[in-house]
Design an enzyme around this catalytic site. Sequence first.
Site, PDB file in Angstrom:
ATOM      1  N   GLY A  44      -8.007 -16.940 105.541  1.00 65.16           N
ATOM      2  CA  GLY A  44      -9.100 -17.536 104.795  1.00 65.16           C
ATOM      3  C   GLY A  44     -10.358 -17.811 105.679  1.00 65.16           C
TER       4      GLY A  44
ATOM      5  N   LYS B  24     -23.689 -28.312 100.533  1.00 68.86           N
ATOM      6  CA  LYS B  24     -22.926 -29.213  99.726  1.00 68.86           C
ATOM      7  C   LYS B  24     -23.246 -30.583 100.214  1.00 68.86           C
ATOM      8  CE  LYS B  24     -18.902 -26.943  98.150  1.00 68.86           C
ATOM      9  NZ  LYS B  24     -17.536 -26.734  98.259  1.00 68.86           N
TER      10      LYS B  24
ATOM     11  N   SER C  17     -11.260 -30.008 105.454  1.00 72.39           N
ATOM     12  CA  SER C  17     -12.175 -30.260 106.384  1.00 72.39           C
ATOM     13  C   SER C  17     -13.492 -30.516 105.756  1.00 72.39           C
ATOM     14  CB  SER C  17     -12.238 -28.987 107.188  1.00 72.39           C
ATOM     15  OG  SER C  17     -13.140 -28.899 108.311  1.00 72.39           O
TER      16      SER C  17
ATOM     17  N   HIS D 269     -24.751 -29.278 110.755  1.00 73.63           N
ATOM     18  CA  HIS D 269     -23.691 -28.393 111.454  1.00 73.63           C
ATOM     19  C   HIS D 269     -23.387 -27.470 110.250  1.00 73.63           C
ATOM     20  CE1 HIS D 269     -20.241 -26.643 113.258  1.00 73.63           C
ATOM     21  NE2 HIS D 269     -19.396 -27.176 112.738  1.00 73.63           N
TER      22      HIS D 269
ATOM     23  N   ASP E 285     -14.215 -10.212  95.858  1.00 68.84           N
ATOM     24  CA  ASP E 285     -15.616  -9.945  95.221  1.00 68.84           C
ATOM     25  C   ASP E 285     -16.661 -10.250  96.562  1.00 68.84           C
ATOM     26  OD1 ASP E 285     -18.224 -10.067  93.776  1.00 68.84           O
ATOM     27  OD2 ASP E 285     -17.393 -11.423  92.265  1.00 68.84           O
TER      28      ASP E 285
ATOM     29  N   CYS F  86     -16.638 -28.846 117.256  1.00 65.76           N
ATOM     30  CA  CYS F  86     -18.191 -28.600 117.364  1.00 65.76           C
ATOM     31  C   CYS F  86     -19.271 -29.713 117.518  1.00 65.76           C
ATOM     32  CB  CYS F  86     -18.403 -28.282 115.858  1.00 65.76           C
ATOM     33  SG  CYS F  86     -17.160 -26.793 115.468  1.00 65.76           S
TER      34      CYS F  86
ATOM     35  N   TYR G  20     -10.730 -17.219 113.812  1.00 63.48           N
ATOM     36  CA  TYR G  20      -9.703 -17.620 112.940  1.00 63.48           C
ATOM     37  C   TYR G  20      -8.589 -16.758 112.521  1.00 63.48           C
ATOM     38  CZ  TYR G  20     -12.974 -21.487 111.686  1.00 63.48           C
ATOM     39  OH  TYR G  20     -13.923 -22.686 111.623  1.00 63.48           O
TER      40      TYR G  20
ATOM     41  N   SER H 115     -14.802 -31.273 114.320  1.00 65.05           N
ATOM     42  CA  SER H 115     -13.484 -31.487 113.658  1.00 65.05           C
ATOM     43  C   SER H 115     -12.659 -32.479 114.547  1.00 65.05           C
ATOM     44  CB  SER H 115     -12.556 -30.219 113.269  1.00 65.05           C
ATOM     45  OG  SER H 115     -13.306 -29.392 112.295  1.00 65.05           O
TER      46      SER H 115
ATOM     47  N   GLU I  81     -15.726 -25.116 122.857  1.00 66.74           N
ATOM     48  CA  GLU I  81     -14.269 -25.177 122.443  1.00 66.74           C
ATOM     49  C   GLU I  81     -13.710 -23.736 122.450  1.00 66.74           C
ATOM     50  OE1 GLU I  81     -13.970 -25.834 118.222  1.00 66.74           O
ATOM     51  OE2 GLU I  81     -16.051 -26.111 117.933  1.00 66.74           O
TER      52      GLU I  81
HETATM   53  N1  CAA Z   1     -19.071 -15.545  93.279  1.00 70.99           N
HETATM   54  C1  CAA Z   1     -19.678 -16.640  93.698  1.00 70.99           C
HETATM   55  N2  CAA Z   1     -18.896 -17.827  94.319  1.00 70.99           N
HETATM   56  C2  CAA Z   1     -17.750 -17.471  94.269  1.00 70.99           C
HETATM   57  C3  CAA Z   1     -16.929 -16.479  93.860  1.00 70.99           C
HETATM   58  C4  CAA Z   1     -17.628 -15.347  93.451  1.00 70.99           C
HETATM   59  N3  CAA Z   1     -17.137 -14.214  93.150  1.00 70.99           N
HETATM   60  N4  CAA Z   1     -15.404 -16.495  94.061  1.00 70.99           N
HETATM   61  C5  CAA Z   1     -15.423 -17.701  94.576  1.00 70.99           C
HETATM   62  N5  CAA Z   1     -16.654 -18.422  94.750  1.00 70.99           N
HETATM   63  C6  CAA Z   1     -16.930 -19.499  95.352  1.00 70.99           C
HETATM   64  C7  CAA Z   1     -15.834 -20.776  94.972  1.00 70.99           C
HETATM   65  O1  CAA Z   1     -16.193 -21.341  93.628  1.00 70.99           O
HETATM   66  C8  CAA Z   1     -16.123 -21.509  96.114  1.00 70.99           C
HETATM   67  O2  CAA Z   1     -17.151 -22.545  96.012  1.00 70.99           O
HETATM   68  P1  CAA Z   1     -17.150 -23.912  95.951  1.00 70.99           P
HETATM   69  O3  CAA Z   1     -16.787 -24.310  97.478  1.00 70.99           O
HETATM   70  O4  CAA Z   1     -18.456 -24.367  95.516  1.00 70.99           O
HETATM   71  O5  CAA Z   1     -16.050 -24.578  95.016  1.00 70.99           O
HETATM   72  C9  CAA Z   1     -16.272 -20.843  97.405  1.00 70.99           C
HETATM   73  O6  CAA Z   1     -16.752 -19.410  96.761  1.00 70.99           O
HETATM   74  C10 CAA Z   1     -14.951 -20.504  98.111  1.00 70.99           C
HETATM   75  O7  CAA Z   1     -14.247 -20.108  97.396  1.00 70.99           O
HETATM   76  P2  CAA Z   1     -12.509 -20.557  97.817  1.00 70.99           P
HETATM   77  O8  CAA Z   1     -12.528 -22.296  97.871  1.00 70.99           O
HETATM   78  O9  CAA Z   1     -11.436 -19.888  96.582  1.00 70.99           O
HETATM   79  O10 CAA Z   1     -12.389 -19.776  99.048  1.00 70.99           O
HETATM   80  P3  CAA Z   1     -11.046 -19.973  99.937  1.00 70.99           P
HETATM   81  O11 CAA Z   1      -9.955 -20.519  99.576  1.00 70.99           O
HETATM   82  O12 CAA Z   1     -10.977 -18.645 100.805  1.00 70.99           O
HETATM   83  O13 CAA Z   1     -11.553 -20.901 101.408  1.00 70.99           O
HETATM   84  C11 CAA Z   1     -12.896 -21.959 103.169  1.00 70.99           C
HETATM   85  C12 CAA Z   1     -12.773 -20.942 101.670  1.00 70.99           C
HETATM   86  C13 CAA Z   1     -12.207 -23.063 102.779  1.00 70.99           C
HETATM   87  C14 CAA Z   1     -14.338 -22.055 103.368  1.00 70.99           C
HETATM   88  C15 CAA Z   1     -12.229 -20.988 104.098  1.00 70.99           C
HETATM   89  O14 CAA Z   1     -12.950 -19.813 104.431  1.00 70.99           O
HETATM   90  C16 CAA Z   1     -11.972 -21.917 105.202  1.00 70.99           C
HETATM   91  O15 CAA Z   1     -11.115 -22.578 105.748  1.00 70.99           O
HETATM   92  N6  CAA Z   1     -13.028 -21.475 106.343  1.00 70.99           N
HETATM   93  C17 CAA Z   1     -12.859 -22.444 107.488  1.00 70.99           C
HETATM   94  C18 CAA Z   1     -13.572 -23.705 107.521  1.00 70.99           C
HETATM   95  C19 CAA Z   1     -13.917 -24.530 108.655  1.00 70.99           C
HETATM   96  O16 CAA Z   1     -14.180 -23.758 109.703  1.00 70.99           O
HETATM   97  N7  CAA Z   1     -13.813 -25.650 108.651  1.00 70.99           N
HETATM   98  C20 CAA Z   1     -14.004 -26.306 109.783  1.00 70.99           C
HETATM   99  C21 CAA Z   1     -15.387 -26.894 109.706  1.00 70.99           C
HETATM  100  S1  CAA Z   1     -15.971 -27.888 110.914  1.00 70.99           S
HETATM  101  C22 CAA Z   1     -15.928 -26.693 112.251  1.00 70.99           C
HETATM  102  O17 CAA Z   1     -16.910 -25.715 112.463  1.00 70.99           O
HETATM  103  C23 CAA Z   1     -14.789 -26.694 113.068  1.00 70.99           C
HETATM  104  C24 CAA Z   1     -15.190 -27.443 114.343  1.00 70.99           C
HETATM  105  O18 CAA Z   1     -15.368 -28.567 114.437  1.00 70.99           O
HETATM  106  C25 CAA Z   1     -14.903 -26.596 115.458  1.00 70.99           C
END
Ligand code: CAA
Length: 387
Positions: free
Chosen positions: A148, A242, A201, A233, A29, A111, A143, A307, A79
């Site tokens: 994801g 959040k 994370s 960040h 979606d 980061c 990624y 991270s 990185e």
């Molecule tokens: N309408 C509105 N919202 C919706 C929706 C819809 N139709 N469907 C889902 N959502 C919402 C969910 O409710 C959820 O919201 P909340 O977080 O508020 O609960 C959000 O969308 C995401 O949904 P999911 O959790 O189901 O999504 P996902 O399983 O695909 O995972 C993610 C999302 C965890 C962010 C994934 O994209 C991910 O792992 N991304 C990478 C994250 C990352 O980079 N982490 C490291 C951070 S630090 C960094 O930058 C690294 C560094 O230091 C180098």
Amino acid sequence: MQVGIDQIGFYTPNKYVDMVDLAHARNQDPNKFLIGIGQSKMSVADQTQDAVSMGINATMRYIDEIDREKVGLLVIGTESGVDQSKSASLFVKSALELAPEVRTFEIKEACFGMSAGIMIARDYVRLHPHHSAIVIGSDIARYGLNTGGEVTQGAGSVSMLIKAEPRILALKNGHSAYSADINDFWRPNDSAVALVNGKYSTEVYLDFFKRTFTNYQAQNDCQTADFAALIYHLPFVKMGFKANQLAIEKQEQETAERLANNFTASAQYSREIGNIYTASLYLSLLSLLENGNLAPEALVGLFSYGSGAMGEFYAGQVMEGYQNALDFDGDQEMIARRQKVSVSEYEQIFTQALELPQDNFELESDEETGYWYFAGTKDHVRQYKQK
Ligand code: CAA
């Protein structure tokens, strides 16, 4: 003497993918990406843009306005390193024609790298007030296709000049740091894409934010209501949102509204560009300065997270007339000039960019005149050229 940010240069590659197109291609979606993750577009780097070329292009935005001879320090946080040994900053130094006397190196802690550079630069300028420092964050967040994390990719660079009596943001004394040896996100040597436990994370990021923000306030005798803006960040906009919700949950309405509005302003560019790892917090700063509502001397709190994991909170005060030191039109144009690519074009560009071109094969760039690009390797030495 005040020390802080005097120039900000920003670059992002000339292509983007629309999140609605990506959502359709991945049977998701679109509102999950647009609202749930908080991203509208993400910049895409082809084979000719890397951490070095993007860092040069970001710094080129202001290099002719500064006294090159006074630059005593050049640091790049990345990185997306291009070599296991030689610093990316040496290629940058050469392109920018900085003096050989400059001290230059690359920093890595996910980061957090650019923030580490800023702290080093702040202390360097305090000791050497007649010198300035260039600090660059430059990254391509990869990624992988159909993962994801795919929706949280992006590419770009932010470069800043740190000097005495700055025109944009004076960095305050003090900081609050917190670290832990964990595995929430990493990129092993045998992988061109990151490995991530995204939900873990987010938990750690929020925990580190609470700890460092609370400690900072205790150590510096201030409270949430003193801040005009809190910026973060932003690997993806929802993550910072959040943290900001945690910051404002017990605040009076006026403070909560101010911090919520300025958060929205700070996230405007990230929503369009995506994750640029080390430079992401500083893209938030640029977005806040250009789209937020800040009075002179407004206090801005910055939360940096890398991270692995390392978190740090620090603060700065906005200088009077800071708008005159920014290039609002140039930044808008940087974002608007990008060409949309289809998901299948993006997939092709993404896959090609994971590999080095064959040695001695010269790459062509489709960038505009004046921009630098990676032109391939010659006898295994990376070549950078200006179009
Ligand atoms: N309408 C509105 N919202 C919706 C929706 C819809 N139709 N469907 C889902 N959502 C919402 C969910 O409710 C959820 O919201 P909340 O977080 O508020 O609960 C959000 O969308 C995401 O949904 P999911 O959790 O189901 O999504 P996902 O399983 O695909 O995972 C993610 C999302 C965890 C962010 C994934 O994209 C991910 O792992 N991304 C990478 C994250 C990352 O980079 N982490 C490291 C951070 S630090 C960094 O930058 C690294 C560094 O230091 C180098």
